[in-house]
Motif scaffolding. Structure first.
Motif, PDB file in Angstrom:
ATOM      1  N   VAL A 109       0.822  -1.213   0.000  1.00 18.23           N
ATOM      2  CA  VAL A 109       0.000   0.000   0.000  1.00 18.23           C
ATOM      3  C   VAL A 109       0.858   1.265   0.000  1.00 18.23           C
ATOM      4  O   VAL A 109       0.546   2.247  -0.687  1.00 18.23           O
ATOM      5  N   MET A 110       1.944   1.245   0.756  1.00 19.78           N
ATOM      6  CA  MET A 110       2.793   2.429   0.883  1.00 19.78           C
ATOM      7  C   MET A 110       3.878   2.511  -0.185  1.00 19.78           C
ATOM      8  O   MET A 110       4.683   3.442  -0.182  1.00 19.78           O
ATOM      9  N   GLY A 111       3.932   1.552  -1.091  1.00 19.42           N
ATOM     10  CA  GLY A 111       4.901   1.598  -2.174  1.00 19.42           C
ATOM     11  C   GLY A 111       6.319   1.247  -1.758  1.00 19.42           C
ATOM     12  O   GLY A 111       7.287   1.682  -2.407  1.00 19.42           O
ATOM     13  N   PHE A 112       6.460   0.442  -0.684  1.00 16.81           N
ATOM     14  CA  PHE A 112       7.790   0.067  -0.198  1.00 16.81           C
ATOM     15  C   PHE A 112       8.348  -1.164  -0.910  1.00 16.81           C
ATOM     16  O   PHE A 112       9.475  -1.576  -0.642  1.00 16.81           O
ATOM     17  N   CYS A 113       7.554  -1.762  -1.784  1.00 16.58           N
ATOM     18  CA  CYS A 113       8.045  -2.882  -2.590  1.00 16.58           C
ATOM     19  C   CYS A 113       7.539  -2.708  -4.018  1.00 16.58           C
ATOM     20  O   CYS A 113       6.581  -1.966  -4.268  1.00 16.58           O
ATOM     21  N   THR A 114       8.185  -3.364  -4.944  1.00 13.46           N
ATOM     22  CA  THR A 114       7.784  -3.284  -6.348  1.00 13.46           C
ATOM     23  C   THR A 114       6.690  -4.319  -6.626  1.00 13.46           C
ATOM     24  O   THR A 114       6.476  -5.251  -5.840  1.00 13.46           O
ATOM     25  N   ASP A 115       6.019  -4.162  -7.756  1.00  6.96           N
ATOM     26  CA  ASP A 115       5.013  -5.148  -8.165  1.00  6.96           C
ATOM     27  C   ASP A 115       5.653  -6.524  -8.332  1.00  6.96           C
ATOM     28  O   ASP A 115       5.048  -7.547  -7.993  1.00  6.96           O
ATOM     29  N   LYS A 116       6.873  -6.545  -8.855  1.00  3.24           N
ATOM     30  CA  LYS A 116       7.590  -7.808  -9.049  1.00  3.24           C
ATOM     31  C   LYS A 116       7.870  -8.483  -7.708  1.00  3.24           C
ATOM     32  O   LYS A 116       7.677  -9.693  -7.554  1.00  3.24           O
ATOM     33  N   SER A 147     -13.785  -2.219  11.813  1.00  2.00           N
ATOM     34  CA  SER A 147     -14.491  -1.297  10.930  1.00  2.00           C
ATOM     35  C   SER A 147     -13.720   0.014  10.800  1.00  2.00           C
ATOM     36  O   SER A 147     -12.860   0.336  11.637  1.00  2.00           O
ATOM     37  N   ARG A 148     -14.038   0.772   9.788  1.00  2.00           N
ATOM     38  CA  ARG A 148     -13.378   2.066   9.591  1.00  2.00           C
ATOM     39  C   ARG A 148     -13.677   3.011  10.752  1.00  2.00           C
ATOM     40  O   ARG A 148     -12.802   3.748  11.215  1.00  2.00           O
ATOM     41  N   LYS A 149     -14.925   2.981  11.232  1.00  2.00           N
ATOM     42  CA  LYS A 149     -15.316   3.837  12.348  1.00  2.00           C
ATOM     43  C   LYS A 149     -14.485   3.512  13.588  1.00  2.00           C
ATOM     44  O   LYS A 149     -14.004   4.409  14.294  1.00  2.00           O
ATOM     45  N   GLU A 150     -14.312   2.222  13.871  1.00  2.00           N
ATOM     46  CA  GLU A 150     -13.551   1.807  15.056  1.00  2.00           C
ATOM     47  C   GLU A 150     -12.072   2.145  14.903  1.00  2.00           C
ATOM     48  O   GLU A 150     -11.425   2.573  15.859  1.00  2.00           O
ATOM     49  N   GLN A 151     -11.551   1.977  13.700  1.00  2.00           N
ATOM     50  CA  GLN A 151     -10.144   2.326  13.486  1.00  2.00           C
ATOM     51  C   GLN A 151      -9.910   3.813  13.720  1.00  2.00           C
ATOM     52  O   GLN A 151      -8.941   4.208  14.387  1.00  2.00           O
ATOM     53  N   LYS A 152     -10.788   4.645  13.192  1.00  2.00           N
ATOM     54  CA  LYS A 152     -10.660   6.097  13.383  1.00  2.00           C
ATOM     55  C   LYS A 152     -10.668   6.448  14.864  1.00  2.00           C
ATOM     56  O   LYS A 152      -9.843   7.248  15.339  1.00  2.00           O
ATOM     57  N   LYS A 153     -11.577   5.848  15.606  1.00  2.64           N
ATOM     58  CA  LYS A 153     -11.686   6.103  17.040  1.00  2.64           C
ATOM     59  C   LYS A 153     -10.391   5.722  17.760  1.00  2.64           C
ATOM     60  O   LYS A 153      -9.863   6.493  18.583  1.00  2.64           O
ATOM     61  N   PRO A 170       3.905   7.797  10.701  1.00  2.00           N
ATOM     62  CA  PRO A 170       3.333   8.217   9.420  1.00  2.00           C
ATOM     63  C   PRO A 170       2.484   7.126   8.776  1.00  2.00           C
ATOM     64  O   PRO A 170       1.532   7.419   8.044  1.00  2.00           O
ATOM     65  N   ILE A 171       2.809   5.859   9.075  1.00  2.02           N
ATOM     66  CA  ILE A 171       2.023   4.749   8.535  1.00  2.02           C
ATOM     67  C   ILE A 171       0.608   4.791   9.110  1.00  2.02           C
ATOM     68  O   ILE A 171      -0.383   4.628   8.390  1.00  2.02           O
ATOM     69  N   ASP A 172       0.511   5.050  10.418  1.00  3.64           N
ATOM     70  CA  ASP A 172      -0.806   5.172  11.055  1.00  3.64           C
ATOM     71  C   ASP A 172      -1.594   6.331  10.452  1.00  3.64           C
ATOM     72  O   ASP A 172      -2.800   6.231  10.219  1.00  3.64           O
ATOM     73  N   ALA A 173      -0.898   7.437  10.239  1.00  2.00           N
ATOM     74  CA  ALA A 173      -1.562   8.630   9.706  1.00  2.00           C
ATOM     75  C   ALA A 173      -2.183   8.362   8.337  1.00  2.00           C
ATOM     76  O   ALA A 173      -3.197   8.958   7.971  1.00  2.00           O
ATOM     77  N   ALA A 174      -1.566   7.448   7.580  1.00  2.00           N
ATOM     78  CA  ALA A 174      -2.069   7.146   6.240  1.00  2.00           C
ATOM     79  C   ALA A 174      -3.140   6.058   6.236  1.00  2.00           C
ATOM     80  O   ALA A 174      -3.799   5.839   5.210  1.00  2.00           O
ATOM     81  N   ALA A 175      -3.331   5.383   7.381  1.00  2.00           N
ATOM     82  CA  ALA A 175      -4.214   4.217   7.423  1.00  2.00           C
ATOM     83  C   ALA A 175      -5.643   4.543   6.995  1.00  2.00           C
ATOM     84  O   ALA A 175      -6.234   3.828   6.185  1.00  2.00           O
ATOM     85  N   LYS A 177      -6.732   7.310   5.366  1.00  2.00           N
ATOM     86  CA  LYS A 177      -6.772   7.851   4.011  1.00  2.00           C
ATOM     87  C   LYS A 177      -6.676   6.746   2.961  1.00  2.00           C
ATOM     88  O   LYS A 177      -7.216   6.865   1.868  1.00  2.00           O
ATOM     89  N   LYS A 178      -5.973   5.678   3.310  1.00  2.00           N
ATOM     90  CA  LYS A 178      -5.769   4.575   2.367  1.00  2.00           C
ATOM     91  C   LYS A 178      -6.624   3.358   2.732  1.00  2.00           C
ATOM     92  O   LYS A 178      -6.252   2.216   2.468  1.00  2.00           O
TER      93      LYS A 178
END
Length: 254
Positions: A109-116, A147-153, A170-175, A177-178
């Motif tokens: 999700v964060m682009g830390f690995c390639t598709d390959k 759920s998304r609601k519970e994660q936000k809380k 920063p990974i949490d901050a993007a959770a 949004k992504k």
């Protein structure tokens, strides 16, 4: 949760922890090797779940591995190499708080690995796990779903609690949004890596305390050991269930 409910929870937790001690005693005597992988969305309760699982287990025969960011040297290794050194020896009970499935989740999700690299992971992970199981390692894989609601809380609570600031990243901050990207990554991971030697067990973790009890029951139910109280460890299929395509997929948070 009311005082009465909380009291019931504590009694149930203690009874199940006693069962876990009984199980571990038997596993130590037989020199069994157990690996429990705990995955899930950010804020799903992985840390607290493992904390309560190991609370009364033998510190000499129990380990928790939470993989850090790979070093430059590890980046040049075979992907599974740094995890192999953390696998259990005879009589050991090891918990992975996240695992090689980082590649199918946050790295993707964060682009830390390639598709390959991602496809190479999917092409090899089932064979890797099957090899471990054929070598008499007992593997259990849990995915804590919220759920998304519970994660936000929960992520907001982390920001306010001074005792949990170490969890913020920063990974949490993007959770949030992504969310959709993580949902697709989760679905692909479950579909492509749940196999007979390593099936995924999905846990409805919106209620942390009920989730802990559900995981304990399911884990205990999956082993045979002397003095097992079968009625106590019977899992709740509404809270924890083996992943399968179709109907079970509809139970996952969207």
């Amino acid at each position: 949760m009311s005082d009465q409910q909380n009291g019931h929870y504590k009694r149930e937790l203690r009874a199940l922890q006693i069962e876990l001690v009984k199980l571990q005693r038997d596993l130590i005597e037989s020199e069994a090797r157990v690996l429990v992988i705990v995955e899930g969305r950010d804020g799903a309760g992985k840390d607290s779940t493992i904390k309560h699982l190991i609370e009364h287990m033998s510190p000499r025969e129990t380990r928790v591995f939470a993989p850090p960011k790979p070093s430059d040297r590890e980046m040049g290794q075979w992907y599974f190499q740094r995890f192999v050194t953390q696998l259990p020896a005879g009589g050991e009970f090891v918990f992975f708080n996240r695992s090689w499935y980082n590649r199918a989740g946050v790295e993707r999700v964060m682009g830390f690995c390639t598709d390959k690299q991602l496809e190479e992971f999917f092409d090899t992970v089932n064979d890797f796990e099957s090899l471990l199981v054929r070598s008499d390692l007992a593997l259990r894989k849990y995915y804590l779903d919220i759920s998304r609601k519970e994660q936000k809380k929960r992520l907001l609570e982390r920001q306010k609690d001074p005792l949990k600031t170490w969890k913020n990243s920063p990974i949490d901050a993007a959770a949030l949004k992504k969310w959709q990207a993580y949902t697709k990554a989760r679905d692909d991971m479950l579909e492509r890596t749940s196999h007979p030697q390593g099936p995924w067990r999905i846990v409805n973790a919106d209620d942390k305390k009920l989730a802990r009890l559900a995981i304990l029951r399911d884990l205990l139910d999956s082993f045979s050991y002397p003095g097992k109280k079968k009625s106590l460890v019977r899992p709740d299929s509404d809270l924890v269930f083996l992943w399968s395509p179709g109907i079970e997929k509809a139970k996952l948070a969207r």
